[in-house]
Structure formats: structure tokens, C-alpha cells
Design a protein around this motif. Structure first.
Motif, PDB file in Angstrom:
ATOM      1  N   TYR A  84       0.870  -1.380  -0.174  1.00  0.00           N
ATOM      2  CA  TYR A  84      -0.159  -0.051   0.428  1.00  0.00           C
ATOM      3  C   TYR A  84       0.733   1.317   0.362  1.00  0.00           C
ATOM      4  N   TRP A  85      -0.013   2.839  -0.608  1.00  0.00           N
ATOM      5  CA  TRP A  85       0.576   3.908  -1.375  1.00  0.00           C
ATOM      6  C   TRP A  85       0.422   5.101  -0.564  1.00  0.00           C
ATOM      7  N   LYS A  90       2.426   5.542  -6.106  1.00  0.00           N
ATOM      8  CA  LYS A  90       3.603   4.977  -5.754  1.00  0.00           C
ATOM      9  C   LYS A  90       4.894   5.183  -4.794  1.00  0.00           C
ATOM     10  N   HIS A  91       4.883   6.215  -4.421  1.00  0.00           N
ATOM     11  CA  HIS A  91       6.413   6.987  -4.342  1.00  0.00           C
ATOM     12  C   HIS A  91       6.872   6.325  -2.712  1.00  0.00           C
ATOM     13  N   ARG A  92       4.864   6.527  -2.414  1.00  0.00           N
ATOM     14  CA  ARG A  92       5.387   6.335  -0.224  1.00  0.00           C
ATOM     15  C   ARG A  92       4.693   5.036   0.346  1.00  0.00           C
ATOM     16  N   PRO A  93       5.968   4.116  -0.560  1.00  0.00           N
ATOM     17  CA  PRO A  93       5.527   2.314  -0.383  1.00  0.00           C
ATOM     18  C   PRO A  93       4.917   2.622   1.326  1.00  0.00           C
ATOM     19  N   GLU A  95       2.839   3.682   3.777  1.00  0.00           N
ATOM     20  CA  GLU A  95       2.723   4.835   4.263  1.00  0.00           C
ATOM     21  C   GLU A  95       0.624   4.893   4.236  1.00  0.00           C
TER      22      GLU A  95
END
Length: 125
Positions: A84-85, A90-93, A95
Motif C-alpha cells: 500500500y502507498w 506509489k512513491h510512498r510505500p 504509508e
């Protein structure tokens, strides 16, 4: 009469797998058949109608929920070990995001559709 969204068709490879995934993650009743589709009824009289098709593009579907539903859905995603991001790119996995008091997260369904679960401040269950 005001204009309202009634339903949307969700193209997928396996309607049973996709509809079951959504109902289990969000804690919804099982999908019901309607012609060639499986229908997942949402709380605002809108349905998501899952329809098998080998060719489709990834879509984004966002679900506004209460605090308890958010916590339960988030727990189910983590229990399954799903990525999840905190952002749609999808640059903050791993979180969740907080925007203007909102909480939310993004995750993929079995067909790569980007799903989002959002809870707003003051939302009740």
C-alpha cells in the motif's frame, strides 16, 4: 431529478476473484449476479458491476468510509501482506496520507486497478 451515479462497470480478468477481493477488504456483503456481471452494492446506492474482459486499462476507484471501516480495511490489507502507498504514484510505500485532516491509502486490486480508502474528519461509522 438531480443527476446521480448509478453504477460503473469494472473490467476484470475474473469477476469472482475481483468482486470477492473488494467485498472482503471493505467488509461488504457478497456480490450478487446480474446477467454476465457480479454486482457489489455500495452504501450510497451506487454499484460496481464486475465484468470479465481480457482487455482493459487500469482505473482508479476511491471509497469514502467511516473511521471504523477505515481501520478495518487497513487492517485487512496489512493482514494479507498487500503493498500500500500514501500517494497515487506509489512513491510512498507502506504509508498512509493525511491531507486537510483526511486519512487514506492506496492499494491494487488483483487486476491492477488502483483502489483508495479515505476517511474524513468527523466521519462516523
Amino acid at each position: 431529478m438531480s443527476i446521480q451515479l448509478n453504477h460503473t462497470i469494472v473490467w476484470c480478468r475474473d469477476k469472482q476473484t475481483s468482486a470477492t477481493f473488494l467485498t472482503q477488504i471493505l467488509g461488504l456483503p457478497p456480490a450478487t449476479p446480474f446477467g454476465p456481471m457480479l454486482v457489489v452494492q455500495l452504501g450510497n446506492d451506487v454499484s460496481m458491476d464486475f465484468y470479465d474482459n481480457d482487455e482493459f486499462s487500469s482505473q482508479h476507484y476511491a471509497f469514502l468510509v467511516g473511521k471504523d471501516e477505515f481501520d478495518a480495511a487497513f487492517a485487512r490489507v496489512r493482514e494479507r501482506g498487500l503493498p500500500y502507498w500514501g500517494d497515487p504514484g506509489k512513491h510512498r510505500p507502506g504509508e498512509i496520507y493525511h491531507h486537510n485532516g483526511d486519512r487514506g491509502f492506496y492499494f491494487d486490486d488483483p487486476d491492477g486497478h488502483l483502489l483508495e480508502v479515505i476517511v474524513r474528519p468527523g466521519a462516523s461509522s
